[in-house]
Design a protein around this motif. Structure first.
Motif, mmCIF file in Angstrom:
data_model
loop_
_atom_site.group_PDB
_atom_site.id
_atom_site.type_symbol
_atom_site.label_atom_id
_atom_site.label_comp_id
_atom_site.label_asym_id
_atom_site.label_seq_id
_atom_site.Cartn_x
_atom_site.Cartn_y
_atom_site.Cartn_z
ATOM 1 N N GLN A 208 78.100 34.086 36.782
ATOM 2 C CA GLN A 208 77.508 35.269 36.146
ATOM 3 C C GLN A 208 76.565 36.020 37.080
ATOM 4 O OE1 GLN A 208 75.780 33.169 32.841
ATOM 5 N NE2 GLN A 208 77.509 33.606 31.491
ATOM 6 N N ARG A 209 76.141 35.353 38.155
ATOM 7 C CA ARG A 209 75.211 35.975 39.099
ATOM 8 C C ARG A 209 75.891 36.363 40.415
ATOM 9 N NH1 ARG A 209 71.969 31.719 36.856
ATOM 10 N NH2 ARG A 209 72.537 30.324 38.574
ATOM 11 N N LEU A 210 77.190 36.152 40.508
ATOM 12 C CA LEU A 210 77.885 36.401 41.765
ATOM 13 C C LEU A 210 77.936 37.890 42.090
ATOM 14 C CD1 LEU A 210 81.045 34.093 42.056
ATOM 15 C CD2 LEU A 210 79.067 34.177 43.571
ATOM 16 N N ASN A 211 77.837 38.167 43.374
ATOM 17 C CA ASN A 211 78.000 39.537 43.854
ATOM 18 C C ASN A 211 79.109 39.557 44.899
ATOM 19 O OD1 ASN A 211 77.584 42.267 44.307
ATOM 20 N ND2 ASN A 211 76.019 41.906 45.871
ATOM 21 N N LYS A 212 80.290 39.109 44.463
ATOM 22 C CA LYS A 212 81.458 39.059 45.337
ATOM 23 C C LYS A 212 82.617 39.779 44.654
ATOM 24 C CE LYS A 212 80.025 36.429 48.773
ATOM 25 N NZ LYS A 212 80.052 36.886 50.181
ATOM 26 N N PRO A 213 83.394 40.554 45.418
ATOM 27 C CA PRO A 213 84.588 41.147 44.813
ATOM 28 C C PRO A 213 85.510 40.054 44.279
ATOM 29 C CG PRO A 213 84.124 42.129 46.958
ATOM 30 C CD PRO A 213 83.227 40.938 46.828
#
Length: 273
Positions: A208-213
């Motif tokens: 939920q906190r990922l910042n990955k495509p």
């Protein structure tokens, strides 16, 4: 595009991998149970026209070294993959995972963020939707059809393909041959014993906190892991994409390799644009 086959020492294990292409961006293709990197042989040539492609056999599968179930959990497989990338001198990858490989892709994105440019899950395990009852049945077979065997592998493939005519002797042999020896049933059992849904369920807060495509692809007729789970992943991972693959089942890269290849290229091209 020719696919080369290699074996490299990755930590304490010898790992087999298929590779092709010389592009600046590297795509890592991961399989699940009970398959191996042969799963991707019709996808690799398409991707290799523009990218470097690496498709390893996970430890415990294919032509890679075998081990005990403690070494075959998804978090341990993620560790083995990073060790493989180190051995090959590959700093970062776009990871695409099928089935168990989809769970490994999630773990890599969470625990090895700096090594992962983007990730894709194709008909993959997630949350608590696994291990499949068929795979659990290997541990305590109540009938011959559930015993770890070549017949079990054939049955998994047959029920996971939309286009039944694609279950050719070549395809079946590609997945069954690595377990076709006296210790093969025990190796398949060890692989089953390694699996626990907490291995993906426990990382949901991190997803939920990922910042990955991220892109999630699920076969329209996947009987094992229905498209519902791809939508759940989209709702969980910020700014992610979910697509349903028409007339595909669980082994979508066998049902329609050109479509799966195009979806992978669309995912990466969107990032690089």
């Amino acid at each position: 595009m020719q696919i080369t086959e290699n074996i490299v020492q990755a930590g304490k294990y010898k790992m087999f991998y298929r590779s092709a292409g010389t592009g600046d961006q590297t795509i890592l293709l991961l399989h699940g149970i009970p398959t191996n990197s042969f799963l991707w042989v019709h996808v690799i040539p398409q991707l290799a026209q523009d990218y470097t492609v690496i498709a390893p056999d996970l430890v415990g599968y294919g032509a890679s070294d075998r081990s005990t179930n403690e070494e075959l959990t998804l978090p341990m497989q993620a560790n083995h993959i990073v060790t493989l990338l180190d051995a090959l001198g590959i700093p970062s990858v776009h990871v695409v995972g099928h089935d168990l490989g989809g769970g490994i892709a999630q773990i890599l994105a969470v625990n090895y963020t700096e090594r992962i440019e983007s990730f894709m899950v194709v008909d993959g395990v997630a949350f608590s939707n696994w291990p499949l009852p068929k795979v659990v049945a290997l541990r305590y077979p109540t009938a011959p059809e559930f015993e770890p065997s070549l017949y079990f592998i054939e049955k998994m493939l047959r029920e996971g393909l939309f286009h039944q005519e694609l279950l050719t002797p070549e395809l079946l042999n590609g997945f069954s041959q690595p377990f076709n020896h006296p210790n093969g049933p025990q190796e398949l059992l060890e692989a089953s014993l390694a699996l626990n849904h907490h291995q993906t369920e426990d990382i949901v807060p991190d997803l939920q906190r990922l910042n990955k495509p991220a892109t999630f692809l699920y076969g329209q007729y996947d009987r094992y892991l229905p498209p519902y789970w791809g939508n759940r992943l989209k709702e969980t991972v910020p700014n992610s994409t979910f697509n349903i693959l028409p007339e595909c089942s669980h082994y979508s890269m066998c049902d329609n390799p050109l479509l799966v290849s195009q979806e992978i290229m669309n995912h990466i091209n969107k990032i690089l644009a």
